[in-house]
Design a protein around this motif. Structure first.
Motif, PDB file in Angstrom:
ATOM      1  N   GLY A  27       0.939  -1.164  -0.488  1.00 18.64           N
ATOM      2  CA  GLY A  27      -0.044   0.529   0.000  1.00 18.64           C
ATOM      3  C   GLY A  27       0.587   1.237  -0.192  1.00 18.64           C
ATOM      4  N   HIS A  28       0.203   2.149  -0.157  1.00 22.24           N
ATOM      5  CA  HIS A  28       0.905   3.502  -0.599  1.00 22.24           C
ATOM      6  C   HIS A  28       1.506   4.121   0.547  1.00 22.24           C
ATOM      7  CE1 HIS A  28      -0.231   3.568  -4.595  1.00 22.24           C
ATOM      8  NE2 HIS A  28       0.357   4.058  -4.975  1.00 22.24           N
ATOM      9  N   LEU A  29       0.718   3.895   2.192  1.00 17.46           N
ATOM     10  CA  LEU A  29       0.798   4.377   3.502  1.00 17.46           C
ATOM     11  C   LEU A  29       2.528   3.848   3.588  1.00 17.46           C
ATOM     12  CD1 LEU A  29      -2.317   4.798   5.076  1.00 17.46           C
ATOM     13  CD2 LEU A  29      -1.025   6.259   3.864  1.00 17.46           C
ATOM     14  N   MET A  30       2.454   2.517   3.578  1.00 22.49           N
ATOM     15  CA  MET A  30       2.840   1.659   3.499  1.00 22.49           C
ATOM     16  C   MET A  30       5.095   2.701   2.371  1.00 22.49           C
ATOM     17  SD  MET A  30       5.323  -0.511   5.483  1.00 22.49           S
ATOM     18  CE  MET A  30       3.595  -1.167   6.102  1.00 22.49           C
ATOM     19  N   GLY A  31       4.357   3.212   1.159  1.00 19.13           N
ATOM     20  CA  GLY A  31       5.744   3.988   0.295  1.00 19.13           C
ATOM     21  C   GLY A  31       5.898   4.724   1.414  1.00 19.13           C
ATOM     22  N   ASP A  32       4.344   5.495   1.887  1.00 16.26           N
ATOM     23  CA  ASP A  32       5.348   7.207   2.331  1.00 16.26           C
ATOM     24  C   ASP A  32       5.583   6.978   3.166  1.00 16.26           C
ATOM     25  OD1 ASP A  32       3.410   8.170   0.654  1.00 16.26           O
ATOM     26  OD2 ASP A  32       1.629   8.539   1.882  1.00 16.26           O
ATOM     27  N   LYS A  33       6.189   6.046   4.102  1.00 15.32           N
ATOM     28  CA  LYS A  33       6.617   5.007   5.167  1.00 15.32           C
ATOM     29  C   LYS A  33       8.269   4.830   4.897  1.00 15.32           C
ATOM     30  CE  LYS A  33       3.220   3.700   9.052  1.00 15.32           C
ATOM     31  NZ  LYS A  33       3.341   2.328   9.950  1.00 15.32           N
ATOM     32  N   ALA A  34       8.172   4.744   4.135  1.00 12.03           N
ATOM     33  CA  ALA A  34       9.552   4.198   2.969  1.00 12.03           C
ATOM     34  C   ALA A  34      10.349   5.738   3.012  1.00 12.03           C
ATOM     35  CB  ALA A  34       9.474   3.689   2.112  1.00 12.03           C
ATOM     36  N   ILE A  35       9.477   6.143   2.731  1.00 11.02           N
ATOM     37  CA  ILE A  35      10.663   7.902   1.620  1.00 11.02           C
ATOM     38  C   ILE A  35      10.551   8.078   3.594  1.00 11.02           C
ATOM     39  CG2 ILE A  35       9.446  10.312   0.699  1.00 11.02           C
ATOM     40  CD1 ILE A  35       9.855   8.087  -0.713  1.00 11.02           C
ATOM     41  N   GLN A  36       9.703   8.459   4.654  1.00  8.90           N
ATOM     42  CA  GLN A  36      10.365   9.175   5.912  1.00  8.90           C
ATOM     43  C   GLN A  36      11.421   8.233   6.201  1.00  8.90           C
ATOM     44  OE1 GLN A  36       5.708   8.966   7.316  1.00  8.90           O
ATOM     45  NE2 GLN A  36       5.513  11.208   6.289  1.00  8.90           N
ATOM     46  N   ALA A  37      11.341   7.445   5.846  1.00 12.02           N
ATOM     47  CA  ALA A  37      12.324   7.062   6.936  1.00 12.02           C
ATOM     48  C   ALA A  37      13.691   6.965   6.345  1.00 12.02           C
ATOM     49  CB  ALA A  37      12.178   4.779   6.928  1.00 12.02           C
ATOM     50  N   MET A  38      13.449   7.525   4.543  1.00  7.18           N
ATOM     51  CA  MET A  38      14.946   7.371   4.022  1.00  7.18           C
ATOM     52  C   MET A  38      15.619   9.407   4.417  1.00  7.18           C
ATOM     53  SD  MET A  38      15.808   4.956   2.288  1.00  7.18           S
ATOM     54  CE  MET A  38      17.004   5.685   1.692  1.00  7.18           C
ATOM     55  N   SER A  39      14.419   9.628   4.326  1.00  3.43           N
ATOM     56  CA  SER A  39      14.764  11.043   5.148  1.00  3.43           C
ATOM     57  C   SER A  39      15.890  11.305   6.395  1.00  3.43           C
ATOM     58  CB  SER A  39      13.852  12.180   4.531  1.00  3.43           C
ATOM     59  OG  SER A  39      12.931  12.147   5.981  1.00  3.43           O
ATOM     60  N   GLN A  40      14.789   9.597   7.203  1.00  2.00           N
ATOM     61  CA  GLN A  40      15.580  10.185   8.485  1.00  2.00           C
ATOM     62  C   GLN A  40      17.288   9.851   8.289  1.00  2.00           C
ATOM     63  OE1 GLN A  40      14.375  11.433  11.976  1.00  2.00           O
ATOM     64  NE2 GLN A  40      12.874  12.057  10.274  1.00  2.00           N
ATOM     65  N   CYS A  41      17.280   8.718   7.653  1.00  2.00           N
ATOM     66  CA  CYS A  41      18.463   7.963   7.523  1.00  2.00           C
ATOM     67  C   CYS A  41      19.774   9.041   6.611  1.00  2.00           C
ATOM     68  CB  CYS A  41      18.051   6.642   6.330  1.00  2.00           C
ATOM     69  SG  CYS A  41      17.772   4.753   6.962  1.00  2.00           S
TER      70      CYS A  41
END
Length: 244
Positions: A118-132
């Motif tokens: 789902g796209h909400l999980m995709g959003d979480k992945a984007i946010q996790a990348m920004s934290q990285c």
């Protein structure tokens, strides 16, 4: 303390670096955790600017336009990278600044995350990348300015490290991403990077550097993803692209 001129352009939150434009200087600084809310100011007739304590001579030093932070990731957009490249280019023609580095990377099989989770999980992945990105800039010796270029692609520009140190930092970034694994599927990234000497940077445009780093990114994907490739700018042939 210098007083900023009174024409605010925009407010933005930057991860990894924050930037303030004064009437007579352009300053880059980094906060403890790199997440700052600052005001950008515009001035069209700056005759002198400073970057990392060194004086530049330029007829214009303007940081403005659509470099507002991305709402999802909290990172600025590609326009900040373009502006940083312009500043570094001006400086490289005046003082010996050492090598300049340009990096792009994206999430491997990101479309599959959206399709399967789902796209909400995709959003979480984007946010996790920004934290990285934030953590990475605080971990390495190299001073990098990071941005979300678009979709699942991120980028950064910086200077001040040896090539060996820079290549090591790319492996550090990949390791940080693989260590996320909380509330999201395991992630890996493919990385492309280019190294630019001061004499070459004077004549390089932002688009030239982005294209060079992208070619290295494509080489990482072609080789199987979850890896990094790098090249000196400009690329003469495909044999100039090497794995890290």
């Amino acid at each position: 303390t210098k007083t900023p001129i009174l024409t605010p352009v925009s407010r933005m939150a930057l991860m990894g670096a924050y930037l303030v434009v004064h009437a007579d200087s352009v300053e880059f600084s980094r906060g403890m955790y790199g997440l700052m809310d600052v005001t950008l100011y515009q001035h069209n007739t700056i005759s002198g600017a400073t970057l990392n304590g060194q004086t530049l001579v330029a007829s214009e030093a303007v940081i403005s336009g659509p470099s507002k932070h991305d709402e999802l990731s909290g990172l600025p957009g590609r326009n900040l990278l373009r502006q940083c490249c312009d500043i570094y280019r001006r400086q490289s023609s005046q003082v010996n600044t050492g090598c300049f580095f340009f990096i792009v990377f994206d999430i491997d099989f990101f479309k599959g995350i959206n399709d399967c989770h789902g796209h909400l999980m995709g959003d979480k992945a984007i946010q996790a990348m920004s934290q990285c990105c934030l953590l990475w800039t605080e971990t390495i010796d190299l001073r990098m300015r990071m941005a979300r270029i678009g979709g699942d692609e991120f980028g950064g520009v910086g200077r001040g490290a040896s090539l060996t140190s820079f290549e090591k930092s790319l492996r550090t970034l990949a390791d940080l991403v693989q260590a996320i694994g909380v509330d999201i599927p395991p992630l890996t990234i493919s990385i492309g990077a280019c190294v630019v000497s001061p004499d070459k940077l004077v004549h390089a445009t932002f688009d030239d550097l982005l294209e060079t780093a992208d070619r290295c990114l494509y080489a990482s994907k072609k080789a199987g993803r979850n890896q990094a490739h790098i090249a000196d700018y400009p690329i003469i042939s495909r044999f100039d692209i090497r794995p890290v």
